[in-house]
Design a protein around this motif. Structure first.
Motif, PDB file in Angstrom:
ATOM      1  N   SER A 181      -6.361 -62.906 -45.791  1.00 13.79           N
ATOM      2  CA  SER A 181      -7.094 -61.754 -46.032  1.00 13.79           C
ATOM      3  C   SER A 181      -6.738 -61.175 -47.285  1.00 13.79           C
ATOM      4  CB  SER A 181      -6.565 -61.050 -44.863  1.00 13.79           C
ATOM      5  OG  SER A 181      -5.156 -61.121 -44.899  1.00 13.79           O
ATOM      6  N   ILE A 182      -5.583 -61.234 -47.669  1.00 16.53           N
ATOM      7  CA  ILE A 182      -4.901 -60.694 -48.863  1.00 16.53           C
ATOM      8  C   ILE A 182      -5.507 -61.428 -50.127  1.00 16.53           C
ATOM      9  CG2 ILE A 182      -2.974 -60.033 -50.521  1.00 16.53           C
ATOM     10  CD1 ILE A 182      -1.426 -59.814 -47.728  1.00 16.53           C
ATOM     11  N   VAL A 185      -9.173 -60.011 -50.619  1.00 16.11           N
ATOM     12  CA  VAL A 185      -9.171 -58.579 -51.139  1.00 16.11           C
ATOM     13  C   VAL A 185      -8.783 -58.618 -52.774  1.00 16.11           C
ATOM     14  CG1 VAL A 185      -7.549 -56.170 -51.129  1.00 16.11           C
ATOM     15  CG2 VAL A 185      -8.431 -57.325 -48.867  1.00 16.11           C
ATOM     16  N   ALA A 217     -10.677 -53.023 -50.499  1.00 14.67           N
ATOM     17  CA  ALA A 217      -9.794 -52.669 -49.215  1.00 14.67           C
ATOM     18  C   ALA A 217     -10.592 -52.514 -48.034  1.00 14.67           C
ATOM     19  CB  ALA A 217      -8.535 -51.742 -49.716  1.00 14.67           C
ATOM     20  N   GLY A 220     -12.059 -55.851 -46.874  1.00 14.02           N
ATOM     21  CA  GLY A 220     -10.984 -56.523 -46.568  1.00 14.02           C
ATOM     22  C   GLY A 220     -10.761 -56.057 -44.973  1.00 14.02           C
TER      23      GLY A 220
ATOM     24  N   SER B  36      -5.603 -50.943 -41.538  1.00 12.44           N
ATOM     25  CA  SER B  36      -5.760 -52.374 -42.271  1.00 12.44           C
ATOM     26  C   SER B  36      -6.149 -52.029 -43.850  1.00 12.44           C
ATOM     27  CB  SER B  36      -6.764 -53.011 -41.922  1.00 12.44           C
ATOM     28  OG  SER B  36      -6.637 -53.420 -40.288  1.00 12.44           O
ATOM     29  N   TYR B  40      -4.026 -53.180 -47.064  1.00  2.34           N
ATOM     30  CA  TYR B  40      -4.802 -53.860 -48.176  1.00  2.34           C
ATOM     31  C   TYR B  40      -4.864 -53.284 -49.677  1.00  2.34           C
ATOM     32  CZ  TYR B  40      -6.288 -57.096 -44.693  1.00  2.34           C
ATOM     33  OH  TYR B  40      -6.065 -58.001 -43.608  1.00  2.34           O
TER      34      TYR B  40
END
Lengths: 235, 99
Positions: A181-182, A185, A217, A220, B36, B40
């Motif tokens: 996930s990171i 992003v 973000a 994401g 979330s 991020y």
């Protein structure tokens, strides 16, 4: 058990060393822009931010208006609002209003990143320890750069321009390696940022960073919502 | 206008940007999307600030690229922050000497 203050200072040592070299470059720049050594150090002591200070000194040198100063600082530094908001979710109950008023002064990209990466809640003393040592590095480096910058060879001062980015890379790469996930992003933000830099050039750098970061973000968060156990860990 | 006025305005704006959300936002955020998003945001900000700016950071494309590559490789192996940052700078410096 070590006190939170000492632990914060220890975690702040790499930040302080990084700041020492980065702010050295700022000190050189500020003096070239016509500020005195004292004024340059005061800017660092009162702002504790890299990009905003560099732009601010440019406005002072150009004799810009105060409105321009306000708008540029808002745009470049608005990311701290997002970081402050993010960090506000991670604070220990000991973080009363006076502590928040004081500690908020020290929210920088790096201090935020290190605090965010801590397991569990953040205490005021932990943040104070980190902020104190980071500020010492930031102000000390500015003072040294402003006082002695001109004697440094060009090859050394230009190579110092990459130190800050090296720190950023060190913050984003390890979590990107561990979490898809990171990784998504960071790649999305980088691609958008390249598009703004080379295609949508009419957008100023400060605004471009905000748009890229918010878009990456948000996508994401839609694709990879964080599971609830993150929340439970903190309590 | 004196430099002191500029510095004071600059400092006040920068402080308020940090202080207002940090001090006045007390609730735990319930929305999974917002939580979330906030998780991020730091990575997104740092990534957008770094790329492509890192490639012009030393004033030379080759030395910047070498420095950036060294930083990515060392960071990949979880080396400490300061080591990664200084190695990036040192490798850019060495590359500059060889050119």
């Amino acid at each position: 058990m070590k006190s939170d203050f000492i632990r914060g200072m220890q975690h702040g040592i790499p930040i302080a060393l990084g700041y020492l070299s980065v702010s050295f470059g700022f000190g050189i720049l500020a003096v070239e822009s016509g500020l005195s050594v004292f004024q340059s150090s005061a800017v660092s002591a009162l702002n504790l931010t890299s990009a905003g200070q560099a732009a601010g000194v440019g406005i002072i040198a150009a004799g810009g208006t105060l409105l321009e100063m306000i708008l540029v600082q808002l745009v470049i530094n608005i990311r701290y609002s997002l970081m402050a908001l993010s960090l506000s979710q991670k604070l220990d109950r000991r973080f009363t209003a006076p502590h928040r008023l004081l500690a908020s002064f020290g929210i920088t990209d790096e201090i935020f990143a290190v605090c965010s990466a801590q397991p569990g809640a953040i205490t005021p003393m932990y943040m104070y320890g980190m902020i104190l040592i980071a500020m010492a590095g930031w102000i000390g480096g500015t003072f040294l750069g402003a006082s002695a910058g001109e004697v440094l060879p060009e090859a050394v001062s230009s190579a110092m321009g990459i130190v800050l980015y090296g720190m950023f890379i060190a913050i984003i790469v390890p979590p990107s390696r561990k979490k898809k996930s990171i990784l998504f992003v960071t790649i999305a933000a980088a691609v958008l940022s390249i598009i703004f830099r080379y295609v949508l050039t009419m957008v100023s750098d400060g605004f471009a960073v905000i748009i890229c970061a918010v878009a990456a973000a948000a996508v994401g968060a839609l694709l990879f919502p964080v599971p609830d156990e993150d929340e439970e860990e903190q309590q | 206008m004196t430099v002191a006025v500029y510095i004071a305005v600059m400092a006040a704006v920068t402080y308020l940007i940090r202080m207002i959300p940090f001090t006045f936002f007390r609730k735990k955020i319930k929305s999974k999307f917002v939580r979330s998003f906030l998780k991020y945001i730091p990575y997104a900000v740092l990534s957008a600030m770094t790329i492509p700016a890192v490639f012009t950071s030393t004033g030379n494309a080759v030395t910047s690229a070498v420095g950036a590559l060294v930083a990515v490789v060392l960071a990949f192996f979880d080396l400490p922050l300061i080591l990664v940052a200084l190695a990036a700078s040192f490798s850019a410096f060495l590359t500059g000497l060889l050119m």
